[in-house]
Each structure stands twice: as C-alpha cells, then as structure tokens.
Design an enzyme around this catalytic site. Structure first.
Site, short mmCIF file in Angstrom:
data_model
loop_
_atom_site.label_atom_id
_atom_site.label_comp_id
_atom_site.label_asym_id
_atom_site.label_seq_id
_atom_site.Cartn_x
_atom_site.Cartn_y
_atom_site.Cartn_z
CG HIS A 25 -0.07 -0.31 2.43
ND1 HIS A 25 0.53 0.51 2.84
CD2 HIS A 25 -0.75 -1.16 3.30
CE1 HIS A 25 1.17 0.21 4.55
NE2 HIS A 25 1.01 -0.87 4.22
CG HIS A 28 4.59 -1.53 2.29
ND1 HIS A 28 2.78 -1.82 2.36
CD2 HIS A 28 4.84 -2.46 2.67
CE1 HIS A 28 2.23 -3.39 3.41
NE2 HIS A 28 3.79 -3.25 4.23
CD GLN A 52 6.97 -11.11 10.45
OE1 GLN A 52 8.43 -10.84 10.28
NE2 GLN A 52 6.40 -9.62 10.96
N GLY A 138 9.68 1.84 8.67
CA GLY A 138 8.40 2.31 8.60
C GLY A 138 8.01 2.88 9.98
CG ASP A 141 4.92 -2.00 12.32
OD1 ASP A 141 4.26 -2.80 12.31
OD2 ASP A 141 4.98 -1.32 11.06
CB SER A 176 -2.64 -1.54 8.30
OG SER A 176 -2.13 -2.87 8.63
CB SER A 177 -1.11 -5.42 4.41
OG SER A 177 0.09 -5.33 4.01
#
Ligand code: AMP
Length: 272
Positions: A25, A28, A52, A138, A141, A176-177
């Site tokens: 998106h 990114h 993760q 980013g 996070d 966010s995805s």
C-alpha cells in the site's frame, strides 16, 4: 542477489532495501520512494515470514498478491523485487533465532511472545541476503524499529536504518495490509484509533501530563465508538520503550487493538 548488490556497491552505487510482507500500500511505497531518493539501486523484499506469526494468528490468511505488488513497485522506481520462498529463507533443520532482549519484551512482545524473535531473525537474514547500505522501515511499527535498531547495533550489521513517517488514509487510519480484513462498519470504527491518539495529543497540548488521565480519556473515546478491544495503550519516552507515568518531554503514545478480525497498531508522537 548478494552478487548483484556487491557489484553495484563496487561500481560506487548506494543500495537501498525495503523489507516487507507484501500486500503493498502507499505506506510501503513511501519507503520505496525514500530509498529511491537516497540510493542508486532499490530492492524491495516480499516475504510473509512464518516465524513472526503466533499460533492462531493470520499467517495463512495474510493477503498475498505478488503480481499486483510488482505492478505497484514499478512506477516507484524499484529496481528489484526479491521474494524468496520459505525453504530458501529457512533451510532444513533451521534452528537459530535471535533474542533482542528487553526492548522486545513489553507491549507487542507481551501480546505476541514469538513475534520479535521472528522479526529480528528474518531482518538479519534479509540483510545478509540483500546486504544494502540503507534499509527503510516505517515508524508505524514503532517498537519494531527499536528492536531492529538494537539488533543492527549489537550484531555489527553494516546497514544504516532509515525510519520513515506513517502514511495514513484521509480519515487518519494508518495504512496497513491488515485493514483489508475490516468490514465497512469496522473500517469506520478503526479510524477512531488515530482520532483517540490525537485526543491525547490535544489534551497534552492543553497542559495535561498525567498518563493515567490520558489513558482514561483515550479508552473512553474508543469505548464510545464501540467494536474496539484494546490490547494495550501506553505512553513511552520517545526513542525508547520506557513507559512514563507523567509526561516530561517528547513522548510516543502506543496503541494496539482488535477491530473485528484485524489486530491493528498505531502510535503518535506527542509533546510532554
Ligand atoms: P509489513 O509489510 O507490514 O511488514 O511492513 C513493511 C514495512 O512497511 C515496515 O517497515 C512497516 O513499518 C512499514 N509500514 C507499514 N505500514 C506503514 C505505513 N502506514 N506508513 C509507513 N510505513 C509503513
């Protein structure tokens, strides 16, 4: 990939890498733009890293569309898309993981116990596979940036980190995805996450310093919206993970919450 990067560096070129899990998106793509501004050669990595994700999390359902991602990257001047398979990243018998220590323990680390070991390990592996001069991450996070910085410093990784601002939708929701999981009602509720952090910022601007009072106000705001289950809300000294009870300098408000099937995180810098 390594040979390609080393060749470019030998020719005096500066190489940038943007590690992602895909479902790209504008957030990114802003990292790709930052790498493009700063570097001669830009590599974006796409790898949905299984280690993760905790059990019961969204590893299986995480959105994946490599072709669409490639189409988005091209106009931003990304030179290479590196999308290794799981077996390329994790060889048979794979057993090594990183423990980054205290910075990884609270907040995300508490709610997702294996998460940061998985992140730190895969970022180190990706920086070995793509030994770039600069890696862009980013600020959305926030704790992850601290974990990755700690790992890079402690393990002498010769890649500089560049931390880029959070890109938001028009109503303030951090891109966010995982926003793709939201129904239209939930999407509306999710905008309240940023709005509630803005409320804390406004109260701080008006002189409030008590993190307890700010916490109550943010939670009350979120409760009024409905549909949001807060995992944690905390006020930390900027650039650290140290929680403050009374704000006395640059502070970051951290928020993680469930909205429908999505678990979303956001943060906002506020003055103390
Ligand atoms: P992810 O694909 O979620 O692992 O994210 C890959 C990189 O993109 C990480 O460094 C994230 O912090 C960054 N990122 C994700 N969302 C945003 C956003 N809304 N604005 C800026 N960077 C972001």
């Amino acid at each position: 990939m390594r040979r390609l990067v080393f060749r470019a560096q030998h020719a005096g070129k500066r190489v940038g890498v943007v590690p992602t899990m895909g479902a790209l998106h504008a957030g990114h793509l802003s990292l790709v733009d930052a790498a493009r501004d700063d570097c001669d050669l830009v590599v974006t990595t796409i790898f949905v890293n299984p280690t993760q994700f905790g059990s019961g999390e969204d590893f299986e359902s995480y959105p994946r569309d490599l072709a669409a991602d490639a189409d988005l990257l091209a106009p931003h001047g990304c030179d290479y898309l590196f999308a290794p398979t799981s077996s390329e990243v994790y060889p048979d018998g794979y057993a090594t993981t990183l423990d980054v220590g205290p910075v990884a323990h609270p907040f995300e680390g508490k709610h997702r116990p294996e998460h940061f070991a998985g992140v730190a390990t895969v970022v180190l592996k990706l920086l070995h596979m793509v030994p770039a001069d600069v890696a862009c991450f980013g600020k959305k996070d926030y704790q992850q940036t601290l974990v990755v910085q700690r790992m890079v410093t402690d393990l002498n990784v010769p890649t500089a980190l560049r931390i880029c601002p959070t890109i938001r939708e028009a109503d303030g929701l951090a891109m966010s995805s995982r926003n793709a999981y939201l129904t239209s009602t939930e999407r509306h509720q999710a905008a309240g996450l940023h709005a509630s952090l803005q409320l804390a910022k406004k109260m701080t601007g008006a002189g409030e310093r008590d993190a307890g009072v700010l916490t109550q106000a943010v939670k009350a705001h979120l409760e009024r919206l409905g549909g949001i289950q807060v995992d944690y809300l905390a006020f930390v000294r900027a650039g650290t993970i140290d929680e403050v009870a009374m704000l006395d300098g640059p502070t970051v408000a951290l928020l993680a919450a469930h909205v429908g099937k999505a678990r979303l995180i956001d943060n906002l810098e506020i003055e103390g």
